[in-house]
Design a protein around this motif. Structure first.
Motif, short mmCIF file in Angstrom:
data_model
loop_
_atom_site.label_atom_id
_atom_site.label_comp_id
_atom_site.label_asym_id
_atom_site.label_seq_id
_atom_site.Cartn_x
_atom_site.Cartn_y
_atom_site.Cartn_z
N ARG A 146 0.87 -1.31 -0.02
CA ARG A 146 0.06 0.01 0.04
C ARG A 146 0.93 1.06 0.04
O ARG A 146 0.50 2.38 0.12
N LYS A 147 2.13 1.11 -0.43
CA LYS A 147 3.16 2.27 -0.39
C LYS A 147 2.59 3.70 -1.06
O LYS A 147 2.29 3.23 -2.20
N TYR A 148 2.89 4.50 -0.90
CA TYR A 148 2.57 5.83 -1.68
C TYR A 148 3.59 6.84 -1.08
O TYR A 148 3.86 7.09 0.07
N GLY A 149 4.09 7.84 -1.88
CA GLY A 149 4.77 9.01 -1.61
C GLY A 149 6.07 8.96 -0.56
O GLY A 149 6.91 9.85 -0.40
N LEU A 150 6.46 7.52 -0.50
CA LEU A 150 7.88 7.09 0.07
C LEU A 150 9.00 7.71 -0.87
O LEU A 150 10.25 7.79 -0.21
N ASP A 151 9.05 7.69 -1.99
CA ASP A 151 10.09 7.93 -2.66
C ASP A 151 10.13 9.23 -3.41
O ASP A 151 10.90 9.45 -4.15
N ARG A 152 9.34 9.95 -2.99
CA ARG A 152 9.28 11.50 -3.56
C ARG A 152 10.22 12.37 -2.98
O ARG A 152 10.86 13.28 -3.66
N VAL A 153 10.54 12.37 -1.60
CA VAL A 153 11.33 13.24 -1.09
C VAL A 153 12.21 12.49 -0.20
O VAL A 153 12.11 11.58 0.58
N ALA A 154 13.60 13.18 -0.21
CA ALA A 154 14.63 12.26 0.85
C ALA A 154 14.24 12.54 2.26
O ALA A 154 13.81 13.50 2.60
N CYS A 155 14.71 11.58 3.11
CA CYS A 155 14.63 11.89 4.75
C CYS A 155 15.93 12.39 5.16
O CYS A 155 16.72 11.81 4.78
N GLU A 156 15.72 13.10 6.05
CA GLU A 156 16.91 13.54 6.93
C GLU A 156 17.12 12.48 8.04
O GLU A 156 16.40 12.38 8.80
N VAL A 157 18.45 11.90 8.12
CA VAL A 157 18.74 11.18 9.30
C VAL A 157 19.85 11.83 9.88
O VAL A 157 20.67 12.49 9.41
N SER A 158 19.91 11.09 11.48
CA SER A 158 21.29 11.81 12.11
C SER A 158 21.44 10.89 13.34
O SER A 158 20.47 10.07 13.86
N VAL A 159 22.60 10.94 13.75
CA VAL A 159 23.12 10.18 14.81
C VAL A 159 23.93 11.06 15.63
O VAL A 159 24.84 11.92 15.12
N ALA A 160 23.61 11.42 16.88
CA ALA A 160 24.32 12.48 17.69
C ALA A 160 24.75 11.74 18.86
O ALA A 160 24.13 10.81 19.61
N VAL A 161 25.85 12.00 19.29
CA VAL A 161 26.65 11.50 20.74
C VAL A 161 27.01 12.86 21.33
O VAL A 161 28.32 13.39 21.03
N GLY A 162 26.55 13.50 22.55
CA GLY A 162 27.12 14.70 22.73
C GLY A 162 26.66 15.74 21.74
O GLY A 162 25.83 15.94 21.31
N GLU A 163 28.05 16.47 21.55
CA GLU A 163 27.95 17.56 20.81
C GLU A 163 28.19 17.09 19.29
O GLU A 163 28.44 17.95 18.45
N LYS A 164 28.63 15.85 19.01
CA LYS A 164 28.76 15.16 17.83
C LYS A 164 27.77 14.72 17.30
O LYS A 164 27.22 14.05 17.66
N VAL A 165 27.60 15.29 15.87
CA VAL A 165 26.30 14.91 14.99
C VAL A 165 26.83 14.55 13.70
O VAL A 165 27.79 15.12 13.01
N GLN A 166 26.21 13.30 13.18
CA GLN A 166 26.56 13.12 11.94
C GLN A 166 25.19 12.84 11.32
O GLN A 166 23.97 12.54 11.71
N SER A 167 24.88 13.61 10.22
CA SER A 167 23.89 13.60 9.38
C SER A 167 23.98 13.48 7.81
O SER A 167 24.96 13.37 7.22
N GLY A 168 22.88 13.07 7.35
CA GLY A 168 22.98 12.85 5.84
C GLY A 168 21.06 12.55 5.52
O GLY A 168 20.50 13.06 6.31
N LYS A 169 21.13 12.36 4.04
CA LYS A 169 19.96 12.02 3.66
C LYS A 169 19.60 10.91 2.76
O LYS A 169 20.89 10.27 2.31
N VAL A 170 18.54 10.16 3.03
CA VAL A 170 18.50 8.81 2.38
C VAL A 170 16.75 8.69 1.95
O VAL A 170 16.14 9.56 2.11
N TYR A 171 16.90 7.76 1.08
CA TYR A 171 15.52 7.46 0.43
C TYR A 171 14.99 6.21 1.12
O TYR A 171 15.79 5.03 1.34
N LEU A 172 13.76 6.07 1.37
CA LEU A 172 13.24 4.99 2.30
C LEU A 172 12.72 3.65 0.99
O LEU A 172 12.84 2.57 1.47
N CYS A 173 12.96 4.15 -0.06
CA CYS A 173 12.79 3.07 -1.14
C CYS A 173 13.10 3.74 -2.60
O CYS A 173 13.30 4.86 -2.74
N GLU A 174 13.50 2.94 -3.46
CA GLU A 174 14.02 3.12 -4.94
C GLU A 174 12.94 4.12 -5.51
O GLU A 174 11.79 4.10 -5.38
#
Length: 270
Positions: free
Chosen positions: A166-194
């Motif tokens: 029943r998927k829809y709309g998941l491939d249209r916009v990239a999601c922002e992802v991040s992992v933070a420990v204290g003040e150290k933050v790693q971030s990027g963008k991913v797509y949930l599906c092709e």
């Protein structure tokens, strides 16, 4: 080495790895005894194993007749905290990994049945997973403290998920992802599906921005999909790790099934 006391040999072997200890046990009778000793295998077990055992949902599945048996019992996935978290040790290194169930995560509007549906699926290790019905604001957050992880280790964080029919709309916009420990933050963008290129050519979906993304979801051995949110170094201090996936583009979307987030050791740091 056969002339050394058994406890000295066990101490030497403690600087190797569990697979190495098993191999050494076949070299000689002296090494066999030392490589099977409680002194050695206790060093491979996590120092907080008592606290882990107290949280196991089904403790009768554990074999604690020796530290070696206990170690290998901990290498099989164990449900903790009433079944809302999974834990296991890596056989090759003895390092800890965890999976936080969807119930352990903070998911925006997940308590509203208009937007999300909690259900049981036979292929999940947890009692419940949650499926997205429809939202325009997707926000999933998780957290863990470094004290429960293996110290001085690089970890990677993954969202464990599936895409329903029943998927829809998941491939249209990239999601922002991040992992933070204290003040150290790693971030990027991913797509949930092709991205659906065919629909794009017909003009029935919004034109995507040309942007650098970390990747898309990939198949796991357990049949689920996973998408990397980032990585971090556990260090020696006790700090909170916060992980997130967000899509704030107000694009209606649905069909995402979330099982949880996995925090597992990395073998090669990128």
């Amino acid at each position: 080495m056969d002339s050394l006391p058994e406890d000295c040999v066990s101490k030497i072997l403690s600087y190797t790895s569990p697979p190495d200890a098993c191999r050494f046990s076949m070299v000689s009778s002296t090494l066999h005894s030392a490589a099977d000793s409680d002194l050695l295998w206790k060093s491979f077990c996590p120092s907080d194993y008592h606290r882990i055992l107290a949280r196991v949902l089904h403790p009768h599945t554990l074999d604690s007749s020796s530290y070696k048996n206990l170690f290998f019992s901990l290498c099989h996935p164990l449900l903790l905290d009433g079944g809302n978290m999974s834990f296991k040790l890596e056989k090759c290194s003895g390092k800890k990994s965890y999976i936080l169930s969807a119930r352990k995560l903070s998911i925006a509007w997940s308590s509203d049945p208009l937007y999300w549906c909690w259900r049981t699926v036979p292929e999940s290790r947890f009692k419940e997973v949650v499926e997205l019905r429809m939202v325009s604001w997707l926000e999933i957050r998780g957290g863990i403290w470094t004290r429960v992880l293996t110290a001085n280790t690089w970890y990677a964080v993954y969202l464990i998920m599936k895409i329903s029919h029943r998927k829809y709309g998941l491939d249209r916009v990239a999601c922002e992802v991040s992992v933070a420990v204290g003040e150290k933050v790693q971030s990027g963008k991913v797509y949930l599906c092709e991205k659906d290129e065919k629909k794009g050519k017909k003009g029935s979906v919004l034109k995507m921005e040309e942007e650098e993304v970390m990747g898309v979801a990939e198949k796991r051995e357990d049949g689920w999909m996973e998408i990397k949110l980032g990585e971090f170094f556990s260090g020696e201090n006790d700090e909170q790790v916060t992980m997130s996936l967000m899509e704030l583009g107000y694009q209606l979307k649905g069909g995402l099934v979330v099982e949880g987030m996995e925090i597992r050791p990395k073998h090669h740091h990128s």
